[in-house]
Write an enzyme that holds these catalytic residues in place. Structure first.
Site, PDB file in Angstrom:
ATOM      1  N   VAL A 167      -9.441  57.864  25.393  1.00 20.94           N
ATOM      2  CA  VAL A 167     -10.415  58.564  26.241  1.00 20.94           C
ATOM      3  C   VAL A 167      -9.834  59.852  26.823  1.00 20.94           C
ATOM      4  O   VAL A 167     -10.405  60.943  26.702  1.00 20.94           O
ATOM      5  CB  VAL A 167     -10.849  57.616  27.387  1.00 20.94           C
ATOM      6  CG1 VAL A 167     -11.660  58.340  28.417  1.00 20.94           C
ATOM      7  CG2 VAL A 167     -11.632  56.450  26.811  1.00 20.94           C
ATOM      8  N   ASN A 187      -3.812  61.037  15.694  1.00 21.59           N
ATOM      9  CA  ASN A 187      -4.005  59.650  16.111  1.00 21.59           C
ATOM     10  C   ASN A 187      -3.492  58.776  14.979  1.00 21.59           C
ATOM     11  O   ASN A 187      -3.721  59.075  13.809  1.00 21.59           O
ATOM     12  CB  ASN A 187      -5.482  59.341  16.391  1.00 21.59           C
ATOM     13  CG  ASN A 187      -5.637  58.065  17.201  1.00 21.59           C
ATOM     14  OD1 ASN A 187      -5.544  58.073  18.420  1.00 21.59           O
ATOM     15  ND2 ASN A 187      -5.842  56.955  16.517  1.00 21.59           N
ATOM     16  N   ASN A 347      -2.280  57.368  42.983  1.00 18.50           N
ATOM     17  CA  ASN A 347      -3.037  56.158  42.680  1.00 18.50           C
ATOM     18  C   ASN A 347      -2.973  55.146  43.819  1.00 18.50           C
ATOM     19  O   ASN A 347      -3.942  54.437  44.079  1.00 18.50           O
ATOM     20  CB  ASN A 347      -2.529  55.529  41.377  1.00 18.50           C
ATOM     21  CG  ASN A 347      -3.033  56.283  40.161  1.00 18.50           C
ATOM     22  OD1 ASN A 347      -3.370  57.460  40.260  1.00 18.50           O
ATOM     23  ND2 ASN A 347      -3.092  55.629  39.023  1.00 18.50           N
ATOM     24  N   GLU A 350      -5.363  56.251  46.195  1.00 21.91           N
ATOM     25  CA  GLU A 350      -6.666  55.948  45.569  1.00 21.91           C
ATOM     26  C   GLU A 350      -7.056  54.486  45.798  1.00 21.91           C
ATOM     27  O   GLU A 350      -8.207  54.187  46.158  1.00 21.91           O
ATOM     28  CB  GLU A 350      -6.535  56.260  44.071  1.00 21.91           C
ATOM     29  CG  GLU A 350      -7.698  55.878  43.177  1.00 21.91           C
ATOM     30  CD  GLU A 350      -7.331  56.137  41.698  1.00 21.91           C
ATOM     31  OE1 GLU A 350      -7.039  57.297  41.338  1.00 21.91           O
ATOM     32  OE2 GLU A 350      -7.320  55.173  40.905  1.00 21.91           O
ATOM     33  N   LYS A 416      -4.309  48.506  36.570  1.00 21.77           N
ATOM     34  CA  LYS A 416      -3.424  48.776  35.434  1.00 21.77           C
ATOM     35  C   LYS A 416      -1.968  48.898  35.847  1.00 21.77           C
ATOM     36  O   LYS A 416      -1.114  49.246  35.051  1.00 21.77           O
ATOM     37  CB  LYS A 416      -3.861  50.069  34.736  1.00 21.77           C
ATOM     38  CG  LYS A 416      -5.199  49.959  34.031  1.00 21.77           C
ATOM     39  CD  LYS A 416      -5.180  50.785  32.740  1.00 21.77           C
ATOM     40  CE  LYS A 416      -6.553  50.917  32.137  1.00 21.77           C
ATOM     41  NZ  LYS A 416      -7.309  52.005  32.821  1.00 21.77           N
TER      42      LYS A 416
HETATM   43  C1  6PG Z   1      -6.812  59.067  37.851  1.00 21.61           C
HETATM   44  C2  6PG Z   1      -6.864  57.574  37.923  1.00 21.61           C
HETATM   45  C3  6PG Z   1      -6.446  57.025  36.620  1.00 21.61           C
HETATM   46  C4  6PG Z   1      -6.916  55.600  36.361  1.00 21.61           C
HETATM   47  C5  6PG Z   1      -5.990  54.568  36.890  1.00 21.61           C
HETATM   48  C6  6PG Z   1      -6.650  53.514  37.716  1.00 21.61           C
HETATM   49  O1  6PG Z   1      -6.118  59.621  38.688  1.00 21.61           O
HETATM   50  O2  6PG Z   1      -7.464  59.644  36.983  1.00 21.61           O
HETATM   51  O3  6PG Z   1      -6.017  57.113  38.905  1.00 21.61           O
HETATM   52  O4  6PG Z   1      -5.079  57.219  36.485  1.00 21.61           O
HETATM   53  O5  6PG Z   1      -8.188  55.394  36.734  1.00 21.61           O
HETATM   54  O6  6PG Z   1      -5.466  54.012  35.745  1.00 21.61           O
HETATM   55  O7  6PG Z   1      -5.841  52.429  37.734  1.00 21.61           O
HETATM   56  P1  6PG Z   1      -6.276  50.940  37.975  1.00 21.61           P
HETATM   57  O8  6PG Z   1      -6.820  50.440  36.675  1.00 21.61           O
HETATM   58  O9  6PG Z   1      -4.978  50.325  38.340  1.00 21.61           O
HETATM   59  O10 6PG Z   1      -7.295  50.921  39.053  1.00 21.61           O
END
Ligand code: 6PG
Length: 618
Positions: A167, A187, A347, A350, A416
């Protein structure tokens, strides 16, 4: 380059016309002494050539600063070529015109006023050390064909390569192509699963018309101009390592790999050191913005060698989002893994921002508000505008059939790993970034769905729906918690910067987070100025003025939610942290006493100005 008679001047001049850059015949730059020696029939020694080669090198350096040029020079030995490209190794290309003795001899004989004895020609072939890194052209073709071949090799090669068309990789490729960069995209091929991914992707997007698509790694690497710049958009961890291993045999010294995935900063440091020892440059960069951000302009957080960064800066800056002043949301963050560290903390922030919004929605829902009403309320919270707030509003309004999509989504939050890494990093550094940890554990708790169902039946909560909350207080509590969250995140970055001697610029990090990334917000814009004045947001006078007022609302909301059994881990953590940080004399003296009691761990005394460690026989 090539022995006398291969056609260096002819090809050089044609190429110069074709590329509109000047042509120079190296022979015109010999010193007077050399000219005299040669006209007297005495062969030049290597020593005689040094001054001449240096002057050609200087010429090349001057011309590179303009548009570049073509220089014809036999340059038969590797040593001569090293002098010629000294300091401009990465910006020079060797074109080796190659022919057999007979081919060249026949040509020389056809030339008027040109004589070269067969011994002299043979000695040129004997001296010739074939270059390893050159575009080798067989002279047995027409000059026009030769020019076409050189152009194909030289000009039409891609300037930037991208590996991994998931993506994010797809969006970034399109973004790069839209900015006019000549791209090679790759790829891998996996039978029945990933087949012709690159070429199908190229075919489905007009902007990729001139891009080169590959599923063969060697051809992909060969299609990129040297020194190569290759961005990896693959899964963090083992996949990144194995892609690097696969690429290495095809790379040349001086090539740069850019890891744009969510890699762990310690892995980035290890890769940086390992690749340095193999003469490959490595930049680990955070990229935030999701699929749409990557396409329209992400926030980019690169770390590594600042000189190497300069070589990839035009690409990253071109594709990045713009801040309010039109500057790219991309800046050199700092050395080694610091770019990925900063992305990791992004993150972490976030996670807490998302959790806070979900707590706010949860509180309002518990008090009887509909999703439409909550969306409307959030929309009215202009002062706290953020991307995450915006998407929350639109999520709340998303219907499916008669109901709301949100009600159909299972309440188990995935992750993640970057929130986990932030929590570990903050614990390792001894920094109390408690909100990311709370947000992380809230996600983990959400995963215990079965237990939650069981426990709700066993321990029914005493909710009192009669009690109402003030929306004004809720808004203030939300703003309060966001400030604490940001102060903790930036404190973590500042501590990591100090411990690792990264010298990070917090205000600049806030600036590149004002657009393109997931945590962009009006608060972030405000923090650019706050962080210019000092590292600790909590001690900034404008923040002090605001937090004092907001804290009492946070107290009201948190105590209310606890009294009616609404889980609010992040909101309550914000007020707990705040109460902790504003307690000058804490109860930690008791912890010290206990440690000394059972383990003789010693303690410092308030009445000992020397700060020595004491032990008591309790
Ligand atoms: C960004 C997001 C991106 C992704 C993370 C979310 O800055 O574009 O942070 O890196 O959405 O992987 O992580 P989780 O799956 O741990 O919520």
């Amino acid at each position: 380059m090539g022995v006398s008679g291969v056609g260096k001047s002819t090809i050089g001049q044609l190429l110069s016309e074709e590329l509109s850059i000047p042509f120079f015949d190296g022979d015109d730059f010999h010193t007077a002494e050399n000219v005299e020696k040669m006209s007297g029939g005495t062969p030049l020694t290597d020593g005689d050539r040094i001054e001449w080669l240096n002057s050609l090198n200087q010429l090349a350096i001057r011309e590179i600063e303009k548009k570049g040029c073509i220089i014809a020079c036999s340059a038969l030995k590797e040593d001569y070529r090293s002098i010629l490209t000294n300091g401009i190794e990465n910006e020079s290309n060797w074109i080796f015109l190659s022919g057999t003795y007979d081919q060249v001899d026949t040509r020389l004989q056809q030339r008027q006023n040109h004589f070269m004895s067969s011994e002299l020609l043979q000695s040129q072939f004997d001296t010739l050390e074939e270059p390893k890194e050159a575009i080798k052209i067989d002279i047995g073709q027409t000059p026009n064909d030769i020019i076409e071949m050189i152009k194909n090799e030289l000009v039409k090669k891609s300037e930037f390569g991208l590996v991994g068309l998931g993506v994010m990789g797809k969006s970034l490729s399109r973004n790069l192509a839209q900015k006019g960069f000549q791209l090679s995209i790759f790829n891998r091929h996996v039978d029945k699963e990933e087949v012709d991914v690159a070429s199908n992707f190229k075919a489905s997007h007009k902007e990729l018309e001139t891009s080169l698509a590959f599923d063969d790694l060697k051809s992909f690497v060969d299609s990129i101009q040297k020194p190569r710049k290759i961005m990896l958009m693959v899964n963090a961890g083992k996949t990144t390592d194995s892609v690097i291993e696969d690429l290495l045999p095809h790379l040349s010294p001086g090539d740069t790999l850019i890891d744009g995935g969510n890699s762990h900063f310690e892995d980035t440091k290890a890769r940086f050191d390992d690749l340095r020892s193999r003469n490959i440059e490595f930049i680990g960069t955070g990229v935030s913005g999701g699929e749409e951000g990557a396409l329209k302009g992400p926030s980019i957080m690169p770390g590594g060698d600042p000189v190497v960064y300069e070589t990839i800066r035009p690409y990253l800056e071109a594709i990045a989002a713009r801040d309010a002043n039109g500057l790219p949301c991309c800046t050199y963050v700092g050395p080694e893994g610091s770019g990925h560290f900063v992305k990791m903390v992004h993150n972490g922030i976030e996670y807490a921002e998302m959790q806070l919004l979900s707590e706010v929605v949860g509180i309002l829902k518990s008090h009887g508000s509909s999703y439409d009403e909550i969306a409307q309320l959030l929309e009215s919270w202009e002062e706290s505008k953020s991307y995450l707030q915006e998407i929350t509003i639109s999520i709340l309004r998303k219907r499916e059939g008669e109901g709301w999509l949100l009600d159909k989504i299972l309440d188990k939050a995935g992750n993640k790993g970057t929130g986990n890494w932030t929590a570990v990093a903050t614990a390792k550094l001894g920094v109390p970034s408690t909100m990311v940890t709370s947000a992380l554990y809230a996600r983990y708790l959400s995963f215990y769905k079965d237990d939650r169902v069981r426990a709700q039946a066993l321990y029914p909560s005493e909710r009192d729906d009669e009690k109402s909350i003030s929306h004004a207080d809720l808004f203030k509590a939300f703003q309060f918690a966001r400030m604490i969250n940001h102060s903790q995140g930036f404190r973590l970055i500042s501590e990591a910067s100090r411990v690792n001697s990264w010298d990070l610029n917090l205000s600049e990090i806030a600036r590149i987070w004002t657009n393109g990334c997931i945590i962009r917000s009006d608060l972030m814009v405000e923090l650019i100025e706050v962080l210019r004045k000092g590292d600790n947001i909590l001690f900034d006078e404008t923040i002090v003025g605001k937090l004092g007022d907001l804290a009492s609302s946070a107290n009201i909301i948190v105590s209310h939610c606890i009294s009616v059994s609404i889980p609010i881990p992040c909101l309550s953590e914000a007020i707990n942290f705040f109460n902790g940080i504003r307690t000058a004399g804490s109860s930690a003296n008791l912890i010290q006493a206990q440690r000394d009691y059972f383990g003789a761990h010693t303690y410092q005394r308030v009445d000992d100005p020397l700060g020595q460690f004491h032990h008591t026989k309790w």
